[in-house]
Scaffold this motif. Sequence first.
Motif, short mmCIF file in Angstrom:
data_model
loop_
_atom_site.label_atom_id
_atom_site.label_comp_id
_atom_site.label_asym_id
_atom_site.label_seq_id
_atom_site.Cartn_x
_atom_site.Cartn_y
_atom_site.Cartn_z
N LYS A 33 -3.64 -122.66 -37.86
CA LYS A 33 -4.92 -122.56 -38.70
C LYS A 33 -4.40 -123.67 -39.64
O LYS A 33 -5.54 -124.51 -40.15
CB LYS A 33 -5.71 -121.15 -38.70
CG LYS A 33 -6.24 -121.26 -37.93
CD LYS A 33 -6.99 -119.97 -38.01
CE LYS A 33 -8.08 -118.61 -37.28
NZ LYS A 33 -8.87 -119.71 -35.81
N GLU A 34 -3.30 -123.13 -40.42
CA GLU A 34 -3.14 -123.91 -41.79
C GLU A 34 -0.73 -123.76 -41.17
O GLU A 34 -0.93 -123.19 -40.93
CB GLU A 34 -3.54 -123.39 -42.93
CG GLU A 34 -2.81 -122.00 -42.91
CD GLU A 34 -3.27 -120.77 -44.27
OE1 GLU A 34 -3.21 -120.87 -44.94
OE2 GLU A 34 -4.79 -121.56 -44.97
N ASN A 35 -0.71 -125.05 -41.77
CA ASN A 35 0.23 -125.51 -42.10
C ASN A 35 1.36 -124.41 -43.34
O ASN A 35 1.24 -124.31 -44.19
CB ASN A 35 0.96 -126.76 -42.37
CG ASN A 35 2.29 -127.34 -42.89
OD1 ASN A 35 3.32 -126.20 -42.13
ND2 ASN A 35 2.07 -128.39 -42.28
N LYS A 38 4.34 -125.83 -47.23
CA LYS A 38 2.99 -126.65 -47.80
C LYS A 38 3.93 -127.50 -49.12
O LYS A 38 3.43 -127.75 -49.55
CB LYS A 38 2.06 -125.53 -48.70
CG LYS A 38 0.93 -125.24 -47.50
CD LYS A 38 0.49 -124.47 -47.71
CE LYS A 38 -0.59 -123.61 -46.81
NZ LYS A 38 -1.40 -122.53 -46.97
N LYS A 117 7.41 -129.51 -41.54
CA LYS A 117 6.26 -129.84 -42.04
C LYS A 117 5.49 -131.30 -41.81
O LYS A 117 4.38 -130.09 -41.14
CB LYS A 117 6.84 -130.91 -43.72
CG LYS A 117 5.77 -129.82 -44.77
CD LYS A 117 5.71 -130.08 -45.71
CE LYS A 117 4.72 -130.30 -46.87
NZ LYS A 117 4.02 -131.23 -46.73
N ASP A 121 2.22 -129.92 -39.84
CA ASP A 121 0.54 -130.37 -40.24
C ASP A 121 -0.15 -131.53 -38.26
O ASP A 121 -1.51 -131.06 -38.98
CB ASP A 121 1.03 -131.72 -41.18
CG ASP A 121 1.47 -131.38 -42.55
OD1 ASP A 121 0.75 -130.45 -42.32
OD2 ASP A 121 1.81 -132.70 -42.71
N VAL A 124 -1.79 -128.35 -36.44
CA VAL A 124 -3.01 -128.36 -37.63
C VAL A 124 -4.19 -129.45 -37.33
O VAL A 124 -5.07 -128.97 -36.39
CB VAL A 124 -2.84 -128.01 -39.30
CG1 VAL A 124 -4.38 -127.56 -39.32
CG2 VAL A 124 -1.97 -126.84 -39.30
N THR A 125 -4.12 -130.77 -37.24
CA THR A 125 -4.61 -131.41 -37.04
C THR A 125 -5.31 -131.11 -35.35
O THR A 125 -6.46 -131.54 -35.03
CB THR A 125 -3.92 -133.21 -37.06
OG1 THR A 125 -3.27 -132.67 -38.36
CG2 THR A 125 -5.12 -133.70 -36.96
#
Length: 140
Positions: A33-35, A38, A117, A121, A124-125
């Motif tokens: 859902k999120e990286n 960050k 990273k 990303d 998530v995308t």
Amino acid sequence: MPLQLDLKFTIQNYVEETDPLGYFSLPFFSGVKENPFKSAKRTNPIDFKYPELKSETIKIELPENYLISQIPNKKKKLITSAGFSQVHVYKDNTVECNRTIDISRRRLELKSYKDVKSFFDELVTSNLEQVVFTKKVTGN
């Protein structure tokens, strides 16, 4: 021995509809859902709990009165010791997505941080991409 699950379920009110189109994202179990990475920079190597390979196939059957107008493009991302691929297929009123996430090493070197990273990303995308459908037009 890998764990294999075969599930069948219904999700109420999952589809967004705006006349004449409808949209939905596939409900991935391996979704990110999120990286978790960050920060712009990192000072320590990347430590995963363990290497892992996650593979899943999601199939969604559409009612007969719907047509798919767009599915997400094929994706593939490879970096040192990790890979991701996702392929959508539409056939016989069924949308199928095969997705694989492979992290082959538990520890990744600090110099890999920028790639890792970017890799996350992309994951998530890919979870946000939607399938677009329309209702079939019937002649009277």
